[in-house]
Design an enzyme around this catalytic site. Structure first.
Site, PDB file in Angstrom:
ATOM      1  N   HIS A  50       3.944  -8.454  -0.920  1.00  0.00           N
ATOM      2  CA  HIS A  50       3.573  -7.680   0.262  1.00  0.00           C
ATOM      3  C   HIS A  50       4.108  -8.387   1.504  1.00  0.00           C
ATOM      4  O   HIS A  50       4.025  -9.608   1.601  1.00  0.00           O
ATOM      5  CB  HIS A  50       2.035  -7.579   0.323  1.00  0.00           C
ATOM      6  N   CYS A 110       5.494  -1.994   2.248  1.00  0.00           N
ATOM      7  CA  CYS A 110       4.373  -1.590   3.095  1.00  0.00           C
ATOM      8  C   CYS A 110       4.991  -1.058   4.384  1.00  0.00           C
ATOM      9  O   CYS A 110       5.501  -1.828   5.210  1.00  0.00           O
ATOM     10  CB  CYS A 110       3.438  -2.764   3.372  1.00  0.00           C
ATOM     11  N   HIS A 119       2.912   1.209   0.310  1.00  0.00           N
ATOM     12  CA  HIS A 119       1.784   1.507   1.195  1.00  0.00           C
ATOM     13  C   HIS A 119       2.343   2.439   2.254  1.00  0.00           C
ATOM     14  O   HIS A 119       3.272   2.052   2.972  1.00  0.00           O
ATOM     15  CB  HIS A 119       1.296   0.242   1.912  1.00  0.00           C
ATOM     16  N   ASP A 159      -2.205   4.023   3.140  1.00  0.00           N
ATOM     17  CA  ASP A 159      -2.704   2.745   3.631  1.00  0.00           C
ATOM     18  C   ASP A 159      -3.462   3.005   4.927  1.00  0.00           C
ATOM     19  O   ASP A 159      -2.921   3.609   5.847  1.00  0.00           O
ATOM     20  CB  ASP A 159      -1.525   1.806   3.870  1.00  0.00           C
ATOM     21  N   HIS A 160      -4.661   2.580   4.954  1.00  0.00           N
ATOM     22  CA  HIS A 160      -5.538   2.717   6.129  1.00  0.00           C
ATOM     23  C   HIS A 160      -5.682   4.193   6.520  1.00  0.00           C
ATOM     24  O   HIS A 160      -5.002   5.068   6.002  1.00  0.00           O
ATOM     25  CB  HIS A 160      -5.027   1.912   7.326  1.00  0.00           C
ATOM     26  N   TYR A 214     -10.340   1.292   6.122  1.00  0.00           N
ATOM     27  CA  TYR A 214     -10.576   1.847   4.792  1.00  0.00           C
ATOM     28  C   TYR A 214     -11.697   2.885   4.754  1.00  0.00           C
ATOM     29  O   TYR A 214     -12.539   2.878   3.862  1.00  0.00           O
ATOM     30  CB  TYR A 214     -10.814   0.717   3.782  1.00  0.00           C
TER      31      TYR A 214
END
Ligand code: DNO
Length: 386
Positions: A233, A271, A298, A345-346, A363
């Site tokens: 990552h 990501c 991500h 992601d998020h 999250y």
């Protein structure tokens, strides 16, 4: 692309049954209860896998098997931690969990300064604000030589910013930066973070890179024979914090990692939000360049500002070309023959999750579901047009 969802384990207030309702079919999780550096036993992995499967889901990706700081510095107990890391990979492989995300960020894992950045539609996003960060680094943490890392006008702006903050706001800023975010590694006090930072500053960028390469040499043979695809990552944010070295921030960093150890187990997590926080990372170009080595993505977007600040924007509307990226990833799947797991992601903090207890920053359930639904729409449309 396989739709997955990050789940923080049995204590997560978002249950596996709720995740089924999002339409995702894969779970991204870790044995969060095991201290960093210790081995994950085969039995505990199998138990967790059974729990996930009982809800009709699959444990698709491990995020993360964290890398102990001693491995990053190659000091202290690092040999034992590498042995444990390899044993964990063997146990995961034996249990049939075959994709492992990890990172090599020194001291702090992902970092934001503001966890409640209000958007015009009254939802909340995560933000990294450079002036706040500099104010903390130079004037609150009082890191030695911190001033040398910033331009005088940036320091002056940071001083004014700090003067306008009350004690509670400073405390909040400190907590956001050093206490650790969900899924991140390491929670520090002011004293302990200064010690850790100094150690890595002495090591320097090339020292850290060499230690990453040594680690890759030590784990990739095990990963390969265990049938594990490792996917590193990137640094989040992808630039130096606290004067610390960074070695997974750009396309050339990623290329150096791939070149360092020629093993098909040596792959990447693309990501989008992390790499995409730098204007000089072209995500579409990266997806094309690393088509065969992207084992996990991500998907999230950011809006960048000139001074390095950014906030997490709507998944489809931001500075990164999300549609173009998804198109490149679908092409990468065809070229490589791999199915790439993606997770939204998020997500923004929306509706009745605003102010609710226990919602992890980034999250939320509804924000991530909104992101997933939008991304799913793009994936379906592009699949049909193929
Ligand atoms: C933040 C995440 C990080 C990431 C780890 C990967 O939301 O992207 O927690 O999972 O740093 O090792």
């Amino acid at each position: 692309m396989k739709e997955t969802w990050r789940w923080f384990g049995p204590n997560d207030s978002i249950t596996l049954d709720m995740i089924v309702q999002t339409g995702a079919s894969g779970i991204v999780t870790a044995m969060h209860e095991v201290p960093t550096g210790e081995c994950w036993t085969y039995e505990s992995i199998v138990d967790r896998k059974k729990l996930i499967e009982a809800s009709g889901l699959e444990w698709t990706v491990v995020e993360s098997v964290p890398v102990h700081n001693d491995i990053k510095t190659r000091t202290g107990d690092f040999k034992r931690y590498i042995e444990n890391y390899n044993q964990t990979l063997i146990n995961l492989g034996k249990a049939g969990v075959d994709t492992v995300c990890y990172n090599f960020m020194p001291v702090v894992d992902w970092t934001r300064t503001n966890l409640n950045y209000k958007l015009p539609n009254k939802s909340f996003a995560l933000r990294f604000e450079m002036t706040d960060f500099v104010a903390y680094d130079v004037f609150v943490l009082n890191r030695k030589n911190a001033r040398n890392d910033y331009k005088p006008e940036v320091i002056a702006k940071a001083k004014t910013r700090l003067n306008n903050m009350n004690a509670k706001e400073v405390e909040e800023l400190e907590k956001n930066i050093i206490a650790g975010l969900p899924g991140g590694e390491g929670s520090y006090s002011r004293e302990s973070i200064l010690i850790a930072i100094n150690e890595f500053i002495e090591l320097g960028t090339e020292g850290l890179r060499q230690n990453l390469f040594s680690f890759l040499e030590e784990i990739m043979p095990t990963a390969e024979s265990a049938g594990i695809k490792m996917c590193i990552h990137p640094d989040d944010p992808p630039f130096s914090l606290f004067g610390l070295p960074r070695v997974v921030s750009t396309q050339s960093d990623a290329q150096a990692i791939i070149d360092a150890v020629p093993s098909s187990s040596n792959g990447l997590t693309l990501c989008a939000g992390s790499y995409g926080a730098r204007g000089d990372n072209d995500l579409v170009c990266m997806a094309n360049a690393f088509a065969e080595r992207i084992y996990f993505v991500h998907l999230r977007n950011v809006i960048r500002e000139v001074d390095g600040s950014f906030f997490e924007s709507e998944h489809l509307c931001g500075d990164n070309d999300m549609v173009g990226l998804i198109q490149a990833l679908l092409k990468a799947e065809t070229t490589s023959g791999n199915s790439i797991p993606m997770r939204p992601d998020h997500g923004h903090l929306l509706a009745d999750e605003i102010g609710a207890e226990g919602v992890k920053p980034g999250y939320s359930y509804q924000g991530r579901m909104k992101g997933l639904a939008e991304l799913r729409g793009v994936m379906h449309a592009l699949e049909q047009l193929k």
